[in-house]
Design a protein around this motif. Structure first.
Motif, PDB file in Angstrom:
ATOM      1  N   UNK A  88       4.882 -93.184  65.913  1.00 15.56           N
ATOM      2  CA  UNK A  88       4.006 -94.316  65.611  1.00 15.56           C
ATOM      3  C   UNK A  88       2.567 -93.882  65.387  1.00 15.56           C
ATOM      4  N   UNK A  89       2.180 -92.736  65.941  1.00 16.96           N
ATOM      5  CA  UNK A  89       0.798 -92.264  65.820  1.00 16.96           C
ATOM      6  C   UNK A  89       0.382 -92.034  64.384  1.00 16.96           C
ATOM      7  N   UNK A  90       1.343 -91.954  63.449  1.00 14.76           N
ATOM      8  CA  UNK A  90       0.953 -91.702  62.059  1.00 14.76           C
ATOM      9  C   UNK A  90       0.053 -92.807  61.524  1.00 14.76           C
ATOM     10  N   UNK A  91       0.238 -94.035  61.997  1.00 15.46           N
ATOM     11  CA  UNK A  91      -0.559 -95.155  61.488  1.00 15.46           C
ATOM     12  C   UNK A  91      -2.014 -94.996  61.916  1.00 15.46           C
ATOM     13  N   UNK A  92      -2.219 -94.720  63.191  1.00 15.22           N
ATOM     14  CA  UNK A  92      -3.578 -94.533  63.688  1.00 15.22           C
ATOM     15  C   UNK A  92      -4.228 -93.307  63.050  1.00 15.22           C
ATOM     16  N   UNK A  93      -3.481 -92.219  62.912  1.00 12.22           N
ATOM     17  CA  UNK A  93      -4.036 -91.006  62.311  1.00 12.22           C
ATOM     18  C   UNK A  93      -4.425 -91.242  60.855  1.00 12.22           C
ATOM     19  N   UNK A  94      -3.602 -92.012  60.134  1.00  7.72           N
ATOM     20  CA  UNK A  94      -3.922 -92.311  58.747  1.00  7.72           C
ATOM     21  C   UNK A  94      -5.202 -93.144  58.643  1.00  7.72           C
ATOM     22  N   UNK A  95      -5.350 -94.128  59.501  1.00  6.77           N
ATOM     23  CA  UNK A  95      -6.563 -94.947  59.495  1.00  6.77           C
ATOM     24  C   UNK A  95      -7.791 -94.094  59.782  1.00  6.77           C
ATOM     25  N   UNK A  96      -7.688 -93.215  60.751  1.00  7.97           N
ATOM     26  CA  UNK A  96      -8.826 -92.361  61.100  1.00  7.97           C
ATOM     27  C   UNK A  96      -9.153 -91.391  59.967  1.00  7.97           C
ATOM     28  N   UNK A  97      -8.120 -90.838  59.337  1.00  3.69           N
ATOM     29  CA  UNK A  97      -8.339 -89.897  58.253  1.00  3.69           C
ATOM     30  C   UNK A  97      -9.012 -90.581  57.064  1.00  3.69           C
ATOM     31  N   UNK A  98      -8.556 -91.786  56.740  1.00  2.11           N
ATOM     32  CA  UNK A  98      -9.153 -92.513  55.624  1.00  2.11           C
ATOM     33  C   UNK A  98     -10.574 -92.954  55.939  1.00  2.11           C
ATOM     34  N   UNK A  99     -10.799 -93.432  57.152  1.00  3.41           N
ATOM     35  CA  UNK A  99     -12.131 -93.911  57.532  1.00  3.41           C
ATOM     36  C   UNK A  99     -13.151 -92.782  57.515  1.00  3.41           C
ATOM     37  N   UNK A 100     -12.738 -91.592  57.907  1.00  2.00           N
ATOM     38  CA  UNK A 100     -13.654 -90.455  57.896  1.00  2.00           C
ATOM     39  C   UNK A 100     -14.120 -90.135  56.480  1.00  2.00           C
ATOM     40  N   UNK A 101     -13.291 -90.421  55.490  1.00  2.64           N
ATOM     41  CA  UNK A 101     -13.623 -90.112  54.097  1.00  2.64           C
ATOM     42  C   UNK A 101     -14.233 -91.301  53.360  1.00  2.64           C
ATOM     43  N   UNK A 102     -14.064 -92.496  53.887  1.00  6.99           N
ATOM     44  CA  UNK A 102     -14.611 -93.704  53.259  1.00  6.99           C
ATOM     45  C   UNK A 102     -15.181 -94.610  54.337  1.00  6.99           C
ATOM     46  N   UNK A 103     -16.281 -94.201  54.970  1.00  9.55           N
ATOM     47  CA  UNK A 103     -16.774 -94.941  56.135  1.00  9.55           C
ATOM     48  C   UNK A 103     -17.238 -96.362  55.840  1.00  9.55           C
ATOM     49  N   UNK A 104     -17.585 -96.661  54.587  1.00  3.82           N
ATOM     50  CA  UNK A 104     -18.088 -98.005  54.268  1.00  3.82           C
ATOM     51  C   UNK A 104     -17.009 -98.950  53.735  1.00  3.82           C
ATOM     52  N   UNK A 105     -15.815 -98.429  53.507  1.00  4.40           N
ATOM     53  CA  UNK A 105     -14.740 -99.265  52.974  1.00  4.40           C
ATOM     54  C   UNK A 105     -13.930 -99.891  54.101  1.00  4.40           C
ATOM     55  N   UNK A 106     -13.203-100.945  53.755  1.00  2.29           N
ATOM     56  CA  UNK A 106     -12.334-101.588  54.731  1.00  2.29           C
ATOM     57  C   UNK A 106     -10.998-100.866  54.804  1.00  2.29           C
ATOM     58  N   UNK A 107     -10.486-100.724  56.014  1.00  2.00           N
ATOM     59  CA  UNK A 107      -9.205-100.068  56.254  1.00  2.00           C
ATOM     60  C   UNK A 107      -8.143-101.140  56.483  1.00  2.00           C
ATOM     61  N   UNK A 108      -7.099-101.129  55.654  1.00  2.00           N
ATOM     62  CA  UNK A 108      -6.147-102.237  55.587  1.00  2.00           C
ATOM     63  C   UNK A 108      -4.741-101.780  55.964  1.00  2.00           C
TER      64      UNK A 108
END
Length: 375
Positions: free
Chosen positions: A200-220
């Motif tokens: 299940x950790x893949x979901x949280x890791x994906x959100x963190x990975x995307x947020x680190x590269x796009x800090x101003x965008x919304x994570x959905x």
């Protein structure tokens, strides 16, 4: 009663399991001229189609956006281009950004996606990033690598390439698409390739990975099958809420829920109480909502066009009247604009009329229903 009790109780209560806007030809005769074989009656010119109010302006008046999913192939259609520019403030790449489309082999091919990004840039349109992780768009080479190595670096590299290239234009990223499947496990998650590799950790890791590269965008987190009164869809709503609670409790950078809203008249009418309760609970977690893939699958294409279009419009209005009561909604995107470019033609019926415009780009009652809901 606590909200958790209300959610579980609601799930337990579930059972198992206008006319087309076309221009008319005016055949009124003028004067007393009579048509004969030697002197054919001249027809009056077809009147111009009355102007259609832009969906984007109706949405904007309420502080919302309106958008649509598009494909690069449709950009050759001038009517399509003009309708997108008139009606949309944001677009979603229907296929071009999916992993197996952009990287069918290890060598990424950005051609189709670059066309969409260029079109958006020239016309002042934002983009939705659809989608970074979806098990049904995972290319074979990546699936094989994940199965053998279970190396998160593969996903990090994919995110870096996609977000690095298009991140300046993307307002919202569908980081994880369709993770819910209550029949596959006790935690209500789909046991896909990502789950098998990382849990299940893949979901949280994906959100963190995307947020680190796009800090101003919304994570959905983007999900489907949440609109109707059945035991299965009730469990899907409950599983989604439980996942969101777990992610929020761990501080994962999810801030938006994407509700696909592929409505389906074969299932009856949308379940107002279930949708309202889900929306209330999402708002209670401090999360935003985006309606990401709205369209309507018909139940009976044998009815008259007028009746079919009225049924599609009514279902659209019913759904939007519920979700737009909530002030955490960001906007509405349809999965296409015209019936001529709808996935429902191949997946449901070639005659399906579940989008705002017909194949001749005439606005239908569904278009009016969306305008009414925004108003």
């Amino acid at each position: 009663m606590k909200r958790r009790d209300l959610i579980i109780g609601a799930a337990a209560a579930l059972s198992v399991g206008q006319l087309i806007g076309c221009a008319r030809v005016d055949t009124t005769q003028t004067g007393s001229v009579t048509a004969t074989p030697d002197q054919p009656q001249a027809r009056q010119p077809r009147p111009a189609t009355p102007p259609v109010r832009a969906l984007r302006s109706a949405a904007s008046s309420r502080g919302l956006y309106f958008g649509a999913a598009i494909q690069s192939a449709t950009l050759s259609d001038s009517r399509f281009r003009s309708s997108v520019v008139r009606d949309c403030s944001i677009i979603t790449p229907e296929w071009a950004m999916k992993w197996d489309s952009i990287a069918p082999s290890r060598n990424y091919n950005y051609g189709e996606m670059d066309q969409l990004a260029s079109f958006a840039s020239r016309n002042g349109l934002a983009m939705r990033g659809h989608t970074l992780l979806w098990d049904k768009s995972l290319p074979r080479w990546a699936a094989s690598a994940l199965a053998s190595n279970r190396d998160w670096a593969l996903i990090d590299e994919h995110f870096s390439k996609i977000i690095g290239r298009y991140g300046n234009q993307v307002r919202e990223w569908d980081v994880v698409n369709e993770p819910i499947e209550p029949n596959h496990g006790g935690n209500g998650l789909r046991q896909n390739q990502f789950y098998k590799a990382f849990g299940e950790a893949y979901i949280e890791r994906a959100l963190e990975s995307a947020k680190a590269r796009a800090p101003r965008a919304r994570m959905v987190i983007n999900e489907y099958g949440l609109e109707y009164n059945s035991g299965y869809e009730g469990q899907r709503r409950l599983s989604l809420l439980r996942l969101l609670e777990r992610l929020r409790s761990r501080g994962a950078p999810v801030d938006t829920v994407g509700l696909q809203a592929h409505l389906d008249l074969r299932k009856g009418n949308v379940y107002a109480d279930g949708i309202y309760g889900m929306m209330r609970d999402i708002r209670g977690m401090g999360l935003k909502v985006a309606i990401t893939e709205l369209d309507v699958a018909e139940a009976n294409t044998g009815l008259s066009i007028e009746r079919r279009d009225a049924l599609v419009a009514d279902e659209t209005r019913r759904y939007l009247d519920i979700v737009l009561q909530f002030n955490n909604v960001l906007g509405v995107s349809t999965w296409g604009l015209s019936d001529s470019h709808s996935w429902l033609r191949t997946q449901r019926s070639a005659a399906n009329r579940g989008l705002p415009y017909d194949r001749e780009w005439q606005a239908k009652p569904m278009h009016s229903a969306i305008l009414t809901a925004f108003a």
